[in-house]
Design an enzyme around this catalytic site. Structure first.
Site, PDB file in Angstrom:
ATOM      1  CG  MET A  65      -1.447   4.740   1.702  1.00  0.00           C
ATOM      2  SD  MET A  65      -2.454   4.717   3.349  1.00  0.00           S
ATOM      3  CE  MET A  65      -2.926   3.035   3.278  1.00  0.00           C
ATOM      4  N   GLY A 122      -5.181  -7.043   5.696  1.00  0.00           N
ATOM      5  CA  GLY A 122      -4.046  -6.621   6.377  1.00  0.00           C
ATOM      6  C   GLY A 122      -4.007  -7.100   7.971  1.00  0.00           C
ATOM      7  N   GLY A 165      -6.844   4.374   3.166  1.00  0.00           N
ATOM      8  CA  GLY A 165      -6.036   5.305   4.245  1.00  0.00           C
ATOM      9  C   GLY A 165      -5.580   4.506   5.168  1.00  0.00           C
ATOM     10  CG  PHE A 166      -6.042   5.078   8.316  1.00  0.00           C
ATOM     11  CD1 PHE A 166      -4.970   5.653   8.744  1.00  0.00           C
ATOM     12  CD2 PHE A 166      -6.978   6.043   7.702  1.00  0.00           C
ATOM     13  CE1 PHE A 166      -4.633   6.906   8.745  1.00  0.00           C
ATOM     14  CE2 PHE A 166      -6.577   7.231   7.811  1.00  0.00           C
ATOM     15  CZ  PHE A 166      -5.479   7.745   8.122  1.00  0.00           C
ATOM     16  CG  ASP A 199      -1.972  -0.880   0.968  1.00  0.00           C
ATOM     17  OD1 ASP A 199      -2.426  -1.004   0.054  1.00  0.00           O
ATOM     18  OD2 ASP A 199      -2.308  -2.056   1.908  1.00  0.00           O
ATOM     19  CG  ASP A 243      -7.517  -3.222  -0.237  1.00  0.00           C
ATOM     20  OD1 ASP A 243      -7.257  -3.629   1.148  1.00  0.00           O
ATOM     21  OD2 ASP A 243      -6.714  -2.525  -0.715  1.00  0.00           O
ATOM     22  CG  MET A 273     -10.396   0.903  -2.483  1.00  0.00           C
ATOM     23  SD  MET A 273      -9.204  -0.209  -2.001  1.00  0.00           S
ATOM     24  CE  MET A 273      -9.145   0.299  -0.156  1.00  0.00           C
ATOM     25  N   GLY A 289      -7.487  -2.202   9.237  1.00  0.00           N
ATOM     26  CA  GLY A 289      -8.163  -2.237  10.187  1.00  0.00           C
ATOM     27  C   GLY A 289      -9.451  -1.677  10.470  1.00  0.00           C
ATOM     28  CG  MET A 295      -4.427   3.740  -2.136  1.00  0.00           C
ATOM     29  SD  MET A 295      -4.561   2.936  -0.405  1.00  0.00           S
ATOM     30  CE  MET A 295      -3.080   2.157  -0.507  1.00  0.00           C
ATOM     31  CG  HIS A 300      -3.771  -0.208  -3.309  1.00  0.00           C
ATOM     32  ND1 HIS A 300      -4.642  -0.500  -2.260  1.00  0.00           N
ATOM     33  CD2 HIS A 300      -4.498   0.720  -4.293  1.00  0.00           C
ATOM     34  CE1 HIS A 300      -5.561   0.252  -2.510  1.00  0.00           C
ATOM     35  NE2 HIS A 300      -5.815   0.964  -3.650  1.00  0.00           N
TER      36      HIS A 300
HETATM   37  C1  DX5 Z   1      -6.328   0.695   2.903  1.00  0.00           C
HETATM   38  C2  DX5 Z   1      -5.381  -0.397   2.250  1.00  0.00           C
HETATM   39  C3  DX5 Z   1      -5.620  -1.789   2.554  1.00  0.00           C
HETATM   40  C4  DX5 Z   1      -5.326  -2.089   3.751  1.00  0.00           C
HETATM   41  C5  DX5 Z   1      -6.497  -3.122   4.238  1.00  0.00           C
HETATM   42  O1  DX5 Z   1      -6.325   1.801   2.532  1.00  0.00           O
HETATM   43  O2  DX5 Z   1      -5.682  -0.301   0.711  1.00  0.00           O
HETATM   44  O3  DX5 Z   1      -4.759  -2.513   1.754  1.00  0.00           O
HETATM   45  O4  DX5 Z   1      -4.156  -2.789   4.222  1.00  0.00           O
HETATM   46  O5  DX5 Z   1      -6.315  -3.219   5.662  1.00  0.00           O
HETATM   47  P1  DX5 Z   1      -7.518  -4.356   6.624  1.00  0.00           P
HETATM   48  O6  DX5 Z   1      -7.282  -5.612   5.791  1.00  0.00           O
HETATM   49  O7  DX5 Z   1      -6.831  -4.229   7.809  1.00  0.00           O
HETATM   50  O8  DX5 Z   1      -8.793  -3.574   6.148  1.00  0.00           O
HETATM   51 ZN    ZN Z   2      -4.511  -1.665  -0.531  1.00  0.00          ZN
END
Ligand code: DX5
Ligand code: ZN
Length: 228
Positions: free
Chosen positions: A40, A200, A145-146, A38, A178, A140, A148, A71, A69
């Site tokens: 960002m 994640g 962005g995060f 990821d 994702d 998505m 969890g 972002m 990915h």
């Molecule tokens: C969020 C990311 C994800 C993130 C998913 O912006 O693109 O790839 O790591 O994390 P979980 O599986 O914890 O939602």
């Molecule tokens: Zn991702």
């Protein structure tokens, strides 16, 4: 292309950044299909993570394809950084790219696998013109962005809508989901047509990431066996 397996792409966003190699080794040993990276930029999303130097370093410690990915804003200008760093697949956001068709072609021309992603509030229709250009569409299921965050339930309907759209267009990109993927949420996504899953927190937030990934994949495979 038929997609009749459940593919797992553990996201290192939730791994310990001080020992990423160990985290990757754990999920590689457990059969990860991709390592989801990821990127960002603090602009497109309100978080800042890793960039090309880390991707180059990861490339040296694993044979598992790197699923990058992006972002980030400004993909049109910075895409070569990620391709040169060794990304095997690059997914860009329709919301962030000005010349989407050109960017997707550039990824393919560089020998990598192009993917396009849509945020929760973005309609599938916006990627209709590029469906034939991509190997993967990333839905998505959280706002990016995060790690969890909780799975957004309407994502399931969106996956089904995308699968129908692809059938009607005669294309079959891999459908990836994702955000908030767990042993509880994966089944509904599989039933709707998704085959590739980023996880994640549900992997790297657990004491045994390899076992956690295996359990999520098994839940996906059970759902797949019910529909095939
Ligand atoms: C969020 C990311 C994800 C993130 C998913 O912006 O693109 O790839 O790591 O994390 P979980 O599986 O914890 O939602
Ligand atoms: Zn991702």
């Amino acid at each position: 292309m038929r997609h009749d397996r459940i593919l797992m792409a553990p996201s290192i966003l939730s791994a310990d950044f001080a020992c990423l190699g160990d985290g990757i080794a754990a999920v590689e040993a457990a059969g990860a299909d991709y390592i989801h990276v990821d990127v960002m930029d603090g602009h497109f999303v309100p978080n800042l993570t890793i960039g090309p130097p880390v991707i180059s370093a990861l490339k040296k410690v694993t044979r598992v394809p790197l699923d990058v990915h992006l972002m980030i804003d400004n993909v049109d200008a910075t895409l070569p950084w990620y391709l040169d760093a060794g990304a095997d697949a690059v997914t860009v956001h329709v919301e962030a790219v000005t010349h989407l068709h050109r960017v997707l072609r550039s990824i393919r021309d560089a020998g990598a696998s192009p993917g396009v992603s849509v945020n929760p509030a973005t309609p599938i229709g916006l990627i209709g013109e590029v469906l034939s250009e991509v190997d993967m569409v990333l839905i998505m299921s959280v706002n990016p962005g995060f790690g969890g965050q909780s799975f957004i339930d309407s994502s399931v309907r969106k996956v089904a809508e995308l699968a129908e759209f692809c059938d009607a267009e005669g294309v079959s990109p891999l459908i990836q989901v994702d955000g908030g993927i767990t042993g509880e949420t994966i089944g509904r996504c599989v039933q709707a047509g998704a085959r590739c899953f980023v996880a994640g927190n549900a992997v790297f937030g657990q004491p045994d990431p390899g076992a956690a990934m295996h359990a999520i994949r098994s839940a996906g495979e059970r759902a797949l066996s019910e529909i095939s």
